[in-house]
Structure formats: structure tokens, C-alpha cells
Scaffold this motif. Structure first.
Motif, mmCIF file in Angstrom:
data_model
loop_
_atom_site.group_PDB
_atom_site.id
_atom_site.type_symbol
_atom_site.label_atom_id
_atom_site.label_comp_id
_atom_site.label_asym_id
_atom_site.label_seq_id
_atom_site.Cartn_x
_atom_site.Cartn_y
_atom_site.Cartn_z
ATOM 1 N N VAL A 108 44.579 67.184 86.998
ATOM 2 C CA VAL A 108 44.114 66.534 88.224
ATOM 3 C C VAL A 108 42.976 67.334 88.853
ATOM 4 O O VAL A 108 41.964 66.765 89.269
ATOM 5 C CB VAL A 108 45.279 66.323 89.212
ATOM 6 N N LYS A 109 43.108 68.649 88.913
ATOM 7 C CA LYS A 109 42.037 69.493 89.465
ATOM 8 C C LYS A 109 40.741 69.307 88.682
ATOM 9 O O LYS A 109 39.664 69.178 89.269
ATOM 10 C CB LYS A 109 42.454 70.965 89.458
ATOM 11 N N LEU A 114 39.227 65.842 89.466
ATOM 12 C CA LEU A 114 38.601 65.801 90.793
ATOM 13 C C LEU A 114 37.266 66.544 90.790
ATOM 14 O O LEU A 114 36.291 66.074 91.384
ATOM 15 C CB LEU A 114 39.541 66.374 91.849
ATOM 16 N N ALA A 147 34.733 66.041 93.739
ATOM 17 C CA ALA A 147 35.705 66.207 94.828
ATOM 18 C C ALA A 147 36.547 67.462 94.573
ATOM 19 O O ALA A 147 37.737 67.368 94.309
ATOM 20 C CB ALA A 147 36.598 64.976 94.933
ATOM 21 N N LEU A 156 40.656 70.518 97.759
ATOM 22 C CA LEU A 156 41.984 69.924 97.800
ATOM 23 C C LEU A 156 42.968 70.920 98.370
ATOM 24 O O LEU A 156 42.704 72.106 98.447
ATOM 25 C CB LEU A 156 42.431 69.456 96.411
ATOM 26 N N CYS A 165 43.482 65.394 99.353
ATOM 27 C CA CYS A 165 42.031 65.496 99.235
ATOM 28 C C CYS A 165 41.405 64.626 100.334
ATOM 29 O O CYS A 165 41.634 63.420 100.364
ATOM 30 C CB CYS A 165 41.624 65.012 97.845
ATOM 31 N N VAL A 176 38.576 58.806 93.870
ATOM 32 C CA VAL A 176 39.535 59.910 93.901
ATOM 33 C C VAL A 176 40.904 59.419 93.435
ATOM 34 O O VAL A 176 41.568 60.069 92.628
ATOM 35 C CB VAL A 176 39.605 60.531 95.314
ATOM 36 N N ALA A 180 40.797 58.917 89.675
ATOM 37 C CA ALA A 180 40.765 60.194 88.953
ATOM 38 C C ALA A 180 42.150 60.830 88.920
ATOM 39 O O ALA A 180 42.600 61.316 87.875
ATOM 40 C CB ALA A 180 39.758 61.144 89.600
ATOM 41 N N ILE A 181 42.838 60.820 90.052
ATOM 42 C CA ILE A 181 44.186 61.402 90.113
ATOM 43 C C ILE A 181 45.150 60.600 89.243
ATOM 44 O O ILE A 181 45.906 61.169 88.444
ATOM 45 C CB ILE A 181 44.691 61.483 91.558
#
Length: 123
Positions: free
Chosen positions: A27-28, A31, A36, A39, A74, A84, A87-88
Motif C-alpha cells: 500500500v505504501k 500510494l 500520495a 500517510l 491519507c 487513492v 491504489a489502496i
């Protein structure tokens, strides 16, 4: 440029996800790839559709119905919140129960403590 031309129609959004701890790295990365990188991560426990597990400890049986998860938050102004969320959701997906959930909330105001900037400028 009018507010309707800005991401999120000029609003600030909070995207909050509860995911499996082992998916945090993915996930990081996802993002960061969409721009983005900021977080907040919190270790949490909870339950949803993931089934309870029965275990034994020192001969006693017990039920684990609160599962360890990670909450990712985020706050975005210059990036579409939908990007976002996507993406997550894509990075956290395993196809198994307990993958998690993603929520989007409006943010009424923001203040950057160091500079005193407010609103979109604070994000």
C-alpha cells in the motif's frame, strides 16, 4: 482555475483504510507511485467478515474474534481521493475474507502546525 477544476472539487478528503498488516508495504508503494506519500499508520484490531479462529493455550480453548489490522489514513487535496482509494484497494487485495475496507470522508478544515497554513495549503 475554479474549484470544479481541482481534484476533489477543491475539497480536502480523508481516505481511511483498514487492511492486513502484511499488505502495508504494498500500500505504501502504491500510494507513493500515485504521488500520495503522506500517510498515518496505526495498529488496530477489529472484526468484520473474517471468521473467528479457535486456538488453545495451556490446554484451554479460546476464540480470537478480533484480528490484528493496520489503519492507514491519507489526507489529500491535490490528488483525487478516488485514485487513492483505487491504489489502496488494488495493493491490499488478496481475494480472501479480511482484506479490509476503504472509506472516504470530507475534511472540514486543516492547519499545518509549523507554518500556520490553513485549508488546502496545509495539506
Amino acid at each position: 482555475m475554479s474549484d470544479s477544476d481541482l481534484p476533489n472539487d477543491g475539497d480536502i478528503k480523508l481516505v481511511m483504510a483498514v487492511i492486513r498488516p502484511d499488505k502495508l508495504s504494498d500500500v505504501k508503494t502504491a500510494l507513493a507511485e500515485i504521488g500520495a506519500p503522506s500517510l498515518t499508520v496505526t495498529n488496530v484490531s477489529g472484526r468484520g467478515s473474517q471468521p473467528a479462529k479457535k486456538s488453545q493455550w495451556r490446554g484451554e480453548e479460546y476464540t480470537v474474534d478480533l484480528h490484528q489490522k493496520v489503519k492507514v489514513e491519507c489526507v489529500v487535496a491535490d490528488i483525487p481521493a478516488d485514485d487513492v482509494v483505487d491504489a489502496i484497494a488494488d495493493a491490499a487485495h488478496t481475494g480472501e475474507k479480511g482484506d479490509g475496507k476503504v472509506f472516504t470522508f470530507p475534511v472540514e478544515s486543516a492547519v499545518q502546525v509549523r507554518t500556520g497554513k490553513t485549508g488546502r495549503d496545509a495539506v
